[in-house]
Design an enzyme around this catalytic site. Sequence first.
Site, PDB file in Angstrom:
ATOM      1  N   ASP A  79       0.797  -1.243   0.000  1.00 37.93           N
ATOM      2  CA  ASP A  79       0.000   0.000   0.000  1.00 37.93           C
ATOM      3  C   ASP A  79       0.830   1.293   0.000  1.00 37.93           C
ATOM      4  O   ASP A  79       0.514   2.220   0.765  1.00 37.93           O
ATOM      5  CB  ASP A  79      -0.951   0.004   1.204  1.00 37.93           C
ATOM      6  CG  ASP A  79      -2.001  -1.099   1.163  1.00 37.93           C
ATOM      7  OD1 ASP A  79      -1.967  -1.921   0.238  1.00 37.93           O
ATOM      8  OD2 ASP A  79      -2.847  -1.152   2.080  1.00 37.93           O
ATOM      9  N   CYS A 114      -2.007  -2.693   7.658  1.00 40.63           N
ATOM     10  CA  CYS A 114      -1.886  -3.634   6.544  1.00 40.63           C
ATOM     11  C   CYS A 114      -0.599  -4.454   6.567  1.00 40.63           C
ATOM     12  O   CYS A 114      -0.604  -5.623   6.192  1.00 40.63           O
ATOM     13  CB  CYS A 114      -2.085  -2.897   5.230  1.00 40.63           C
ATOM     14  SG  CYS A 114      -3.805  -2.347   5.056  1.00 40.63           S
ATOM     15  N   LYS A 166      -7.136  -4.937  -2.975  1.00 39.88           N
ATOM     16  CA  LYS A 166      -7.887  -5.455  -1.829  1.00 39.88           C
ATOM     17  C   LYS A 166      -8.789  -4.368  -1.268  1.00 39.88           C
ATOM     18  O   LYS A 166      -8.525  -3.180  -1.469  1.00 39.88           O
ATOM     19  CB  LYS A 166      -6.923  -5.959  -0.755  1.00 39.88           C
ATOM     20  CG  LYS A 166      -5.984  -4.872  -0.263  1.00 39.88           C
ATOM     21  CD  LYS A 166      -4.942  -5.424   0.681  1.00 39.88           C
ATOM     22  CE  LYS A 166      -4.051  -4.320   1.199  1.00 39.88           C
ATOM     23  NZ  LYS A 166      -4.757  -3.284   1.968  1.00 39.88           N
TER      24      LYS A 166
HETATM   25  C1  VGL Z   1      -4.674   0.713   5.649  1.00 39.23           C
HETATM   26  C2  VGL Z   1      -6.267   1.603   7.008  1.00 39.23           C
HETATM   27  C3  VGL Z   1      -7.215   1.477   6.020  1.00 39.23           C
HETATM   28  C4  VGL Z   1      -3.235   0.308   5.473  1.00 39.23           C
HETATM   29  C5  VGL Z   1      -5.596   0.557   4.645  1.00 39.23           C
HETATM   30  O1  VGL Z   1      -2.764   0.231   4.319  1.00 39.23           O
HETATM   31  O2  VGL Z   1      -2.571   0.068   6.500  1.00 39.23           O
HETATM   32  N1  VGL Z   1      -5.011   1.225   6.823  1.00 39.23           N
HETATM   33  N2  VGL Z   1      -6.866   0.951   4.847  1.00 39.23           N
END
Ligand code: VGL
Length: 206
Positions: free
Chosen positions: A13, A156, A111
């Site tokens: 991410d 994540c 995702k």
């Molecule tokens: C994430 C919160 C919501 C992350 C993704 O990548 O850690 N955190 N969506």
Amino acid sequence: MKIGPDDVLLIIDVQNDFCPGGALAVADGDAVVPVVNRLAARFDHVVLTQDWHPAGHSSFASSHPGAAAFSAITMSYGPQTLWPDHCIQGTAGAAFHPDLATDRAELVIRKGFRAAIDSYSAFFENDRTTPTGLAGYLRERGLERVVMAGLATDFCVQYSALDARRLGFETTVVLPGCRAIDLGGSLATATTAMRQAGVALVEEIA
Ligand code: VGL
Ligand code: ZN
């Protein structure tokens, strides 16, 4: 560890919305980019994950009237933190950081695309049972050791690392390539949980 031909770097991410100026900015989030790029150049296999939500996703506080961002609710699958709207499919915020070296990525796992369930982990949605397909992909390709970095350490990255261990992958997290959200001590909790699960937390890969 010494990087081998069956090792994969899983970059979690590294997207604009998790970097300074983004909708769910992680402090210093963009600092992971050069670290991750240097690592990626050393691996034969690189896989990226991309948080990828439809507008109105159930993990957004805005989908729950009266609920504040960063508060917690209980969903059918368990506890869920509510977030500011972020990483909406096709938006600039959902794009990878412009300096992230994505060319050598062999797979991008998206995702969080189902409206009713969040997905922190690269392997399972937040019910911990609905698979993303990544485990099958890695196993079918004979990739048994996973090295991770990215955003955010305590969400994540942690969920992905714990699932990787649960699935039997040897798992390493490169801490300088990660930054945390740290909600109410979540970074310390995540660090302890990863250690207890047998995740190697390292400063660098020799
Ligand atoms: C994430 C919160 C919501 C992350 C993704 O990548 O850690 N955190 N969506
Ligand atoms: Zn998300």
